[in-house]
Design an enzyme around this catalytic site. Structure first.
Site, PDB file in Angstrom:
ATOM      1  N   CYS A 266      35.493  52.656  34.928  1.00  0.00           N
ATOM      2  CA  CYS A 266      36.147  52.069  35.918  1.00  0.00           C
ATOM      3  C   CYS A 266      37.214  50.782  35.288  1.00  0.00           C
ATOM      4  O   CYS A 266      38.629  50.748  35.490  1.00  0.00           O
ATOM      5  CB  CYS A 266      35.639  51.481  37.015  1.00  0.00           C
ATOM      6  SG  CYS A 266      34.669  52.781  37.916  1.00  0.00           S
TER       7      CYS A 266
ATOM      8  N   CYS B 116      31.231  44.251  29.016  1.00  0.00           N
ATOM      9  CA  CYS B 116      32.547  44.452  29.384  1.00  0.00           C
ATOM     10  C   CYS B 116      33.645  43.913  28.398  1.00  0.00           C
ATOM     11  O   CYS B 116      33.581  42.912  27.796  1.00  0.00           O
ATOM     12  CB  CYS B 116      32.891  43.738  30.817  1.00  0.00           C
ATOM     13  SG  CYS B 116      34.671  44.057  31.064  1.00  0.00           S
TER      14      CYS B 116
ATOM     15  N   CYS C 274      27.515  63.386  44.454  1.00  0.00           N
ATOM     16  CA  CYS C 274      26.309  63.517  43.437  1.00  0.00           C
ATOM     17  C   CYS C 274      26.279  64.706  42.975  1.00  0.00           C
ATOM     18  O   CYS C 274      26.164  65.073  41.635  1.00  0.00           O
ATOM     19  CB  CYS C 274      25.284  63.096  44.019  1.00  0.00           C
ATOM     20  SG  CYS C 274      25.293  61.479  44.723  1.00  0.00           S
TER      21      CYS C 274
ATOM     22  N   CYS D  88      27.663  51.662  32.245  1.00  0.00           N
ATOM     23  CA  CYS D  88      29.038  52.235  32.363  1.00  0.00           C
ATOM     24  C   CYS D  88      29.846  51.910  31.144  1.00  0.00           C
ATOM     25  O   CYS D  88      30.421  52.440  30.384  1.00  0.00           O
ATOM     26  CB  CYS D  88      29.689  52.180  33.524  1.00  0.00           C
ATOM     27  SG  CYS D  88      28.990  52.602  35.043  1.00  0.00           S
TER      28      CYS D  88
ATOM     29  N   CYS E 281      28.929  62.681  50.494  1.00  0.00           N
ATOM     30  CA  CYS E 281      30.183  63.372  50.177  1.00  0.00           C
ATOM     31  C   CYS E 281      29.914  64.581  48.977  1.00  0.00           C
ATOM     32  O   CYS E 281      31.059  65.177  48.811  1.00  0.00           O
ATOM     33  CB  CYS E 281      31.210  62.424  49.888  1.00  0.00           C
ATOM     34  SG  CYS E 281      31.049  61.921  47.909  1.00  0.00           S
TER      35      CYS E 281
ATOM     36  N   CYS F 186      27.969  56.034  43.123  1.00  0.00           N
ATOM     37  CA  CYS F 186      28.547  56.559  44.014  1.00  0.00           C
ATOM     38  C   CYS F 186      29.873  57.145  43.400  1.00  0.00           C
ATOM     39  O   CYS F 186      30.974  56.533  43.716  1.00  0.00           O
ATOM     40  CB  CYS F 186      28.847  55.549  45.077  1.00  0.00           C
ATOM     41  SG  CYS F 186      29.595  56.192  46.761  1.00  0.00           S
TER      42      CYS F 186
ATOM     43  N   CYS G  77      23.687  56.594  48.054  1.00  0.00           N
ATOM     44  CA  CYS G  77      23.416  56.819  49.587  1.00  0.00           C
ATOM     45  C   CYS G  77      21.772  57.147  49.754  1.00  0.00           C
ATOM     46  O   CYS G  77      21.030  56.692  50.631  1.00  0.00           O
ATOM     47  CB  CYS G  77      24.187  57.865  50.116  1.00  0.00           C
ATOM     48  SG  CYS G  77      25.698  57.775  49.937  1.00  0.00           S
TER      49      CYS G  77
ATOM     50  N   HIS H 154      28.956  43.052  33.286  1.00  0.00           N
ATOM     51  CA  HIS H 154      29.687  41.888  32.839  1.00  0.00           C
ATOM     52  C   HIS H 154      29.428  41.433  31.571  1.00  0.00           C
ATOM     53  O   HIS H 154      30.147  40.979  30.768  1.00  0.00           O
ATOM     54  CB  HIS H 154      29.539  40.622  33.768  1.00  0.00           C
ATOM     55  CG  HIS H 154      30.054  39.429  33.820  1.00  0.00           C
ATOM     56  ND1 HIS H 154      31.596  39.523  33.729  1.00  0.00           N
ATOM     57  CD2 HIS H 154      29.698  38.312  33.647  1.00  0.00           C
ATOM     58  CE1 HIS H 154      31.813  38.268  33.695  1.00  0.00           C
ATOM     59  NE2 HIS H 154      30.924  37.202  33.425  1.00  0.00           N
TER      60      HIS H 154
ATOM     61  N   CYS I  95      36.343  42.238  41.092  1.00  0.00           N
ATOM     62  CA  CYS I  95      35.456  42.897  40.259  1.00  0.00           C
ATOM     63  C   CYS I  95      33.947  42.535  40.414  1.00  0.00           C
ATOM     64  O   CYS I  95      33.693  41.211  40.624  1.00  0.00           O
ATOM     65  CB  CYS I  95      35.707  42.664  38.762  1.00  0.00           C
ATOM     66  SG  CYS I  95      34.621  43.587  37.702  1.00  0.00           S
TER      67      CYS I  95
ATOM     68  N   CYS J 270      28.837  49.971  42.571  1.00  0.00           N
ATOM     69  CA  CYS J 270      28.579  50.991  43.404  1.00  0.00           C
ATOM     70  C   CYS J 270      27.050  51.536  43.291  1.00  0.00           C
ATOM     71  O   CYS J 270      26.506  52.341  43.770  1.00  0.00           O
ATOM     72  CB  CYS J 270      29.249  52.300  43.200  1.00  0.00           C
ATOM     73  SG  CYS J 270      29.319  53.242  41.614  1.00  0.00           S
TER      74      CYS J 270
ATOM     75  N   CYS K  95      35.253  46.758  38.859  1.00  0.00           N
ATOM     76  CA  CYS K  95      34.027  47.406  38.992  1.00  0.00           C
ATOM     77  C   CYS K  95      33.703  47.314  40.669  1.00  0.00           C
ATOM     78  O   CYS K  95      33.768  45.989  41.136  1.00  0.00           O
ATOM     79  CB  CYS K  95      32.701  46.574  38.219  1.00  0.00           C
ATOM     80  SG  CYS K  95      31.047  47.265  38.841  1.00  0.00           S
TER      81      CYS K  95
ATOM     82  N   CYS L 186      40.864  39.449  32.821  1.00  0.00           N
ATOM     83  CA  CYS L 186      39.546  39.913  33.556  1.00  0.00           C
ATOM     84  C   CYS L 186      39.971  40.221  34.972  1.00  0.00           C
ATOM     85  O   CYS L 186      40.850  39.607  35.619  1.00  0.00           O
ATOM     86  CB  CYS L 186      38.632  38.664  33.575  1.00  0.00           C
ATOM     87  SG  CYS L 186      37.219  38.845  34.732  1.00  0.00           S
TER      88      CYS L 186
HETATM   89 FE1  FSX Z   1      26.776  59.144  48.357  1.00  0.00          FE
HETATM   90 FE2  FSX Z   1      26.575  61.534  46.920  1.00  0.00          FE
HETATM   91 FE3  FSX Z   1      28.638  58.049  47.119  1.00  0.00          FE
HETATM   92 FE4  FSX Z   1      29.201  60.470  47.304  1.00  0.00          FE
HETATM   93  O1  FSX Z   1      26.212  63.154  47.318  1.00  0.00           O
HETATM   94  S1  FSX Z   1      26.589  58.161  46.433  1.00  0.00           S
HETATM   95  S2  FSX Z   1      28.811  59.186  49.170  1.00  0.00           S
HETATM   96  S3  FSX Z   1      29.841  59.416  45.549  1.00  0.00           S
HETATM   97  O2  FSX Z   1      28.151  61.673  46.370  1.00  0.00           O
HETATM   98  O3  FSX Z   1      25.579  60.545  48.251  1.00  0.00           O
HETATM   99 FE1  SF4 Z   2      32.963  40.686  34.204  1.00  0.00          FE
HETATM  100 FE2  SF4 Z   2      34.733  42.479  35.744  1.00  0.00          FE
HETATM  101 FE3  SF4 Z   2      35.854  40.671  34.223  1.00  0.00          FE
HETATM  102 FE4  SF4 Z   2      34.618  42.515  33.116  1.00  0.00          FE
HETATM  103  S1  SF4 Z   2      36.317  42.659  34.373  1.00  0.00           S
HETATM  104  S2  SF4 Z   2      34.457  40.311  32.485  1.00  0.00           S
HETATM  105  S3  SF4 Z   2      32.926  42.932  34.427  1.00  0.00           S
HETATM  106  S4  SF4 Z   2      34.379  40.246  35.858  1.00  0.00           S
END
Ligand code: FSX
Ligand code: SF4
Length: 286
Positions: free
Chosen positions: A247, A200, A20, A235, A17, A157, A119, A197, A226, A257, A254, A220
């Site tokens: 996220c 978090c 990246c 993250c 998409c 992603c 990807c 996890h 999640c 990804c 989560c 949670c």
């Molecule tokens: Fe894939 Fe890259 Fe996801 Fe997109 O270009 S990792 S679909 S967010 O962005 O390749």
């Molecule tokens: Fe684990 Fe998700 Fe709960 Fe955070 S929100 S404690 S990462 S299961």
């Protein structure tokens, strides 16, 4: 004035998409101008010779640059690939080459290959079932063609810009990572070594059995789908958008990804993972 060494790089875009690239353009420190114009580390500058989305040139002259990179700079350049690699006719670079051909040709003579995004790293969304274009990860394509180049996977992603910029800086400073620096999925442990996890801020809720029933509620997010307990990335510590949020911090589970299981094995995204999904996750993981 001391000389700045140029490290050539080319960026191929396959089935994706373009998120990246967009994520990289959002890099805060260094910003994208610093990255493309200034030395990334003292004395070394990345010379991005080809990137279809951000370069000014187009047509045959830029495809020529791509071809010349492999023929004139063998063993010297980095090949960055975003997107999965579909079978022959489904994805092209310019008018005369398929993505598959170009990936193979450039990987053969590269110093190393960096798969940017899920990807490219694992197939991701384009290779999701039923995968009508036969899209594969860069690793699968290299293996199918007998190419054993050093490969670094930077899934996500999209991936956090720091994961790419930090990896490039590490390569320019210390050379290519050794096997001890990467996990079995070829991800740098520096960025993908910790379980979401375990870091978090909602973890105390999980441990005390307090689960949110609806998005936006405290608690949670495990019951809302999640995948933090199966996902390795920094993250919650690094945060996104220059340290703004992430996220789970924004109330979204989560979605896992950065994992090879994404998206097929982690679906439905907003439903608690079932035993079947957990088992398939256990089979493929560490
Ligand atoms: Fe894939 Fe890259 Fe996801 Fe997109 O270009 S990792 S679909 S967010 O962005 O390749
Ligand atoms: Fe684990 Fe998700 Fe709960 Fe955070 S929100 S404690 S990462 S299961």
């Amino acid at each position: 004035m001391s000389k700045v060494a140029e490290i050539p790089a080319v960026w191929l875009s396959g089935a994706s998409c373009s998120g990246c690239s967009v994520s990289l353009l959002n890099s805060a420190s260094p910003n994208i101008k610093n990255l493309l114009v200034d030395p990334v580390v003292p004395g070394k500058h990345l010379n991005l010779r080809f990137h279809a989305t951000i370069m000014a040139g187009q047509g045959e002259p830029v495809v020529k640059v791509l071809k010349e990179t492999s023929s004139e700079l063998p063993g010297e350049y980095l090949l960055l690939v975003e997107g999965a690699v579909p079978e022959g006719p489904f994805c092209a670079v310019g008018e005369h080459f398929t993505m598959e051909e170009m990936t193979v040709e450039l990987a053969r003579d590269a110093l190393a290959v960096i798969a940017v995004g899920t990807c490219a790293s694992f197939g991701g969304i384009p290779s999701g079932e039923p995968n009508p274009t036969g899209a594969r990860s860069v690793r699968e394509v290299l293996e199918a063609n007998g190419i054993s180049k050093p490969l670094i996977n930077l899934p996500g992603c999209p991936p956090h810009p720091d994961w790419l910029v930090g990896t490039l800086a590490m390569v320019l400073l210390d050379g290519l990572p050794g096997p001890e620096d990467l996990d079995p999925a070829l991800r740098p442990k520096a960025f993908y070594g910790k379980l979401i996890h375990d870091n978090c801020p909602r973890r105390a809720y999980f441990d005390s059995g307090q689960f949110a029933r609806h998005p936006g509620e405290p608690g949670c997010l495990y019951e809302l789908g999640c995948k933090g307990p199966m996902t390795y990335a920094d993250c919650p510590l690094r945060l996104w958008n220059d340290g703004t949020n992430w996220c789970v911090g924004a109330g979204s589970p989560c979605i896992g990804c950065v994992e090879p299981s994404f998206p097929d094995r982690f679906q439905p995204i907003f439903e608690k993972i079932d035993e079947d999904g957990l088992e398939r996750f256990r089979i493929r993981t560490r």
